[in-house]
Design an enzyme around this catalytic site. Structure first.
Site, PDB file in Angstrom:
ATOM      1  CG  HIS A   1      39.086 -30.574 -23.341  1.00  0.00           C
ATOM      2  ND1 HIS A   1      39.261 -29.287 -22.927  1.00  0.00           N
ATOM      3  CD2 HIS A   1      38.620 -31.260 -22.267  1.00  0.00           C
ATOM      4  CE1 HIS A   1      38.944 -29.189 -21.643  1.00  0.00           C
ATOM      5  NE2 HIS A   1      38.544 -30.370 -21.222  1.00  0.00           N
TER       6      HIS A   1
ATOM      7  CG  ASP B   1      34.791 -37.709 -19.689  1.00  0.00           C
ATOM      8  OD1 ASP B   1      34.727 -36.550 -20.120  1.00  0.00           O
ATOM      9  OD2 ASP B   1      34.584 -38.013 -18.501  1.00  0.00           O
TER      10      ASP B   1
END
Ligand code: SDX
Length: 432
Positions: A306, A363
């Site tokens: 991320h 996700d």
């Protein structure tokens, strides 16, 4: 701590103000830099650049903190619903029961598409990706409401926002039904937001879908956890679009397009495709992990890493717990979950991922829940878009209400050809 920063260029010192946020983050305000020094900054991917001041969502990537309007995501996940959280994100406070009733009423009043929208669905091939349908149908729907074609107006915003949040669900469900050659199922006012979406997705004309509370709760939580996330790629796109005073629906449609990419909202679909690939190859995940570490392989551990979180994404923790609970309730034993757990364990103990602070993000497990519910993989990013709609709308409102906001227009460093003459076609040579 000082409230100015000094920058020296060609022997000249420039003093720049330092802005401090309510959580102590600091930013050097460079808005006068070019006029004072002639130089601009360069920040590939905007990793170090703040595009705005915002009061909507706070993230501390190092500590894995996420708060909507100051409220920790863990508390909202446990105590709130998607619709209540959508109100919080857009209007800046948790709604009173009266405010929530009015908001829910607006969602119900706006759940139907204009009947003529059906003709647009006919025009798509059944193989059309639902994100393509979603982005075009959001603008298509706005055509039936003249006020939606206008730049921001405070007096029509509430209705427009409710229409967008409500209709994005209807468009998504209709797109799914058309892709399967199934008759479209109209929304039912008796059902609340997420239940109504599942009804439109999976009911039949002769029998309503069996709305199991655990399934409704799991999907509502997925929507809630996706509702906003600071200046991510798609939200920044919405702000870029809104900065030109494009209307709300056009700004949201731009957000859908940015979200589609596999590095962003498309990652949930890419995670399942990755797990399927690993299973098909009979790999226990170890081969894939090695490939993901090798740049030449062109493979990445999707659902990991991320730009902001250099710690566990707090949403991933909540989704993983919900995933275990739902599969347990539904008595589903999904081999992809076993592979995902093996990948996570291996990656969290592998120096490559540890050194780069790569952890599971939102996700990594969300697709397993959606599979368990029966949502097809090509709809996963659409689910993300439904969840993110309140965040996009809140950012649209924030920039539209800011009288000092200006059109977003970044600069560049030009690295192309220097001044060159025009060459008549008879004298041109093919490039070697
Ligand atoms: C979302 O911004 C948001 O808030 C987004 C989001 C939201 O709610 O809106 O949280 C939703 O988009 C989550 C992210 C979903 N995407 C994925 O899961 C795709 C896989 N992840 C990556 O592609 C990547 O981690 C990004 C895109 C998420 C972040 O990329 P960055 O910050 O540009 O990091 P990078 O590509 O510069 O990587 C830094 C290093 C590189 O190695 P080195 O060059 O230092 O040797 O880490 C490596 C990368 O190769 N790396 C990975 C990796 N992610 C980064 N290596 C293997 N697998 C990965 N997943």
């Amino acid at each position: 701590m000082s409230n100015t920063a000094k920058l020296e260029l060609d022997g000249k010192v420039y003093e720049l103000p330092v802005v401090t946020g309510t959580e102590g983050e600091r930013a050097i305000d460079i808005s006068t830099l070019r006029s004072a020094s002639g130089a601009i900054t360069l920040d590939d991917g905007y990793s170090n650049t703040g595009s705005c001041r915002s009061a909507i969502t706070f993230i501390d990537g190092e500590r894995g903190i996420l708060r909507y309007r100051g409220i920790p995501i863990e508390e909202l996940a446990e105590k709130s619903t998607f619709v209540e959280t959508a109100y919080l994100i857009i209007y800046g406070h948790l709604p009173t029961s009266r405010e929530l009733q009015r908001f829910s009423g607006l969602l119900t009043q706006n759940e139907l598409l204009h009947e003529d929208m059906k003709f647009h669905f006919e025009g798509f091939p059944t193989s059309a990706h639902p994100m393509a349908i979603l982005s075009s149908m959001i603008n298509g729907s706005a055509c039936f409401y003249p006020e939606c074609m206008e730049p921001y107006h405070a007096e029509t915003f509430d209705e427009e926002a409710a229409r967008l949040i409500s209709q994005v669900r209807t468009i998504a469900a209709f797109a799914y039904r058309k892709s399967r050659g199934l008759p479209i199922i109209y929304p039912k006012p008796v059902y609340k937001y997420t239940a109504n979406f599942l009804h439109m997705m999976f009911s039949q004309p002769y029998a309503d879908y069996d709305l199991q509370p655990e399934v409704v709760r799991a999907l509502d939580l997925i929507f809630l956890l996706h509702a906003d996330h600071e200046q991510n790629c798609s939200t920044a796109t919405v702000r870029f679009t809104a900065s030109s005073q494009a209307n709300l629906f056009a700004s949201a449609a731009a957000g859908v397009c940015a979200l589609w990419g596999p590095l962003h909202g498309g990652a949930n679909q890419a995670v399942i495709e990755m797990l399927e690939q690993i299973r098909k190859e009979g790999d226990d995940g170890s081969k894939f992990i090695e490939a993901a570490k090798d740049k030449k392989s062109g493979r990445r551990l999707m659902g990991f890493g991320h730009r902001v979180y250099k710690n566990y994404d707090p949403r991933a923790k909540i989704i993983k717990a919900q995933c275990d609970a739902l599969l347990n309730t539904l008595k589903i034993n999904d081999p992809l979950l076993d592979i995902a757990i093996k990948l996570e364990t291996a990656a969290l103990n592998d120096p490559y991922f540890i050194e780069r602070k790569l952890y599971p993000n939102v996700d990594f497990y969300s697709g397993i829940i959606m599979r368990a519910i029966g949502i097809p993989v090509e709809m996963f990013t659409v689910i993300f878009a439904i969840g993110r709609m309140p965040g996009w709308i809140a950012n649209y409102l924030e920039i539209s209400e800011d009288k000092s906001s200006r059109i977003y227009r970044p600069r560049q460093v030009y690295v192309g050809a220097n001044k060159s003459p025009y060459v008549p076609i008879k004298d041109r040579r093919a490039a070697e």
